[in-house]
Design an enzyme around this catalytic site. Structure first.
Site, short mmCIF file in Angstrom:
data_model
loop_
_atom_site.label_atom_id
_atom_site.label_comp_id
_atom_site.label_asym_id
_atom_site.label_seq_id
_atom_site.Cartn_x
_atom_site.Cartn_y
_atom_site.Cartn_z
N ASP A 12 -97.38 54.53 101.46
CA ASP A 12 -97.92 53.70 102.53
C ASP A 12 -97.46 54.18 103.90
OD1 ASP A 12 -95.35 52.86 102.45
OD2 ASP A 12 -95.78 50.84 101.77
N GLU A 60 -81.08 28.71 120.61
CA GLU A 60 -79.79 28.88 121.28
C GLU A 60 -79.33 30.33 121.30
OE1 GLU A 60 -80.25 27.35 118.38
OE2 GLU A 60 -79.53 25.29 118.44
N ARG A 101 -89.48 44.72 98.75
CA ARG A 101 -90.57 45.53 98.17
C ARG A 101 -90.13 46.96 97.87
NH1 ARG A 101 -93.26 48.76 101.56
NH2 ARG A 101 -95.28 48.68 100.54
N PRO A 119 -83.13 39.29 119.86
CA PRO A 119 -83.94 40.31 120.54
C PRO A 119 -83.12 41.48 121.10
CG PRO A 119 -84.42 38.09 121.38
CD PRO A 119 -83.23 37.97 120.49
N1 ADE Z 1 -85.04 36.03 117.65
C1 ADE Z 1 -85.89 35.80 118.67
N2 ADE Z 1 -86.65 36.88 118.91
C2 ADE Z 1 -86.27 37.83 118.00
C3 ADE Z 1 -86.69 39.17 117.73
N3 ADE Z 1 -87.63 39.78 118.44
N4 ADE Z 1 -86.08 39.82 116.73
C4 ADE Z 1 -85.11 39.23 116.02
N5 ADE Z 1 -84.67 37.99 116.22
C5 ADE Z 1 -85.25 37.30 117.21
#
Ligand code: ADE
Length: 252
Positions: free
Chosen positions: A170, A117, A155, A90
């Site tokens: 698109d 983890e 794609r 994230p």
């Molecule tokens: N792992 C957990 N959440 C994630 C996200 N939003 N983007 C990429 N990997 C992740």
């Protein structure tokens, strides 16, 4: 293109790699897709891939060794080119269509998926080329983000989509959201298809589609309009929408 995914759950990728467009791209040998279990590269008795964090605190941390060894064990490409090594987390760079286009020009991608983890920082510092997030929300692992990235990149590879046009027009590839589409019947439960689409007048259809794309983008994702190349007609339409919005606000 070659794409290798490092994961503790390779079985999650089986159907995704076999079905639909990805399956066909693979059959046509336009892409080589492989999911590797990095637990196979753990060099300890219990095949552990994670451990407690130094300094204490909750949660587990993925050890560097199995992941480094799994990447190093991948078959080297013929031209010796170094792969782009993506870590799904994230905290990474936000994934978007531009990023997908950038990756679609690479010969070899390696995607590393953690699960629950954290990652030992040395993986980030010395193995990974890009940290990638698919959005501001937290998933239980990197597998689903990896699938989204693979799908969006494959794609774009030449020959993958039957109708080359569909990747070009698109949403996002043009920088605008896609215009509304209709198919038969011309009237469904009393709801009719816009007359212009049935008129057969190609110039008017193009104009209508452009206006619809602009209006939809203006309403739903005005941020996408910044930096867009807009014609005089485009600007006139957006100005009119803006005036109408202001007028309706004043009435309230
Ligand atoms: N792992 C957990 N959440 C994630 C996200 N939003 N983007 C990429 N990997 C992740």
């Amino acid at each position: 293109m070659r794409i290798d995914v490092l994961t503790l759950f390779p079985e999650m990728f089986e159907s995704v790699f076999q079905a639909s467009i990805l399956g066909k791209a693979r059959e046509k040998e336009l892409v080589r897709l492989q999911a590797v279990n990095f637990r196979d590269y753990a060099e300890n008795k219990h095949n552990t891939v994670d451990d407690y964090p130094y300094g204490g605190g909750g949660g587990m941390v993925l050890k560097p060794d199995p992941i480094f060894r799994a990447v190093e064990a991948l078959e080297p490409p013929e031209d010796g080119a170094r792969p782009r090594v993506l870590l799904l987390c994230p905290q990474g760079r936000r994934y978007d269509q531009r990023f997908a286009e950038e990756l679609s020009g690479e010969k070899h991608l390696v995607l590393i998926c953690g699960h629950y983890e954290g990652y030992d920082e040395r993986i980030r510092e010395h193995l990974v080329t890009d940290e990638v997030s698919i959005g501001d929300y937290v998933l239980t692992g990197g597998e689903i983000p990896a699938m989204a990235i693979i799908d969006s990149v494959v794609r774009l590879l030449p020959g993958v989509l039957g109708n080359e046009q569909s990747a070009v027009t698109d949403s996002f590839s043009t920088g605008l959201l896609e215009y509304p589409q209709y198919t038969r019947p011309a009237e469904f439960r009393g709801w009719a298809v816009p007359d212009v689409l049935i008129s057969g007048h190609h110039a008017n259809i193009e104009k209508w589609r452009r206006q619809q794309s602009l209006e939809r983008t203006w309403k739903r994702r005005p941020d996408l309009l910044e930096g867009q190349e807009l014609s005089k007609q485009d600007r006139e339409l957006l100005d009119r929408l803006e005036r109408e919005r202001q007028a309706s606000q004043q009435q309230q």
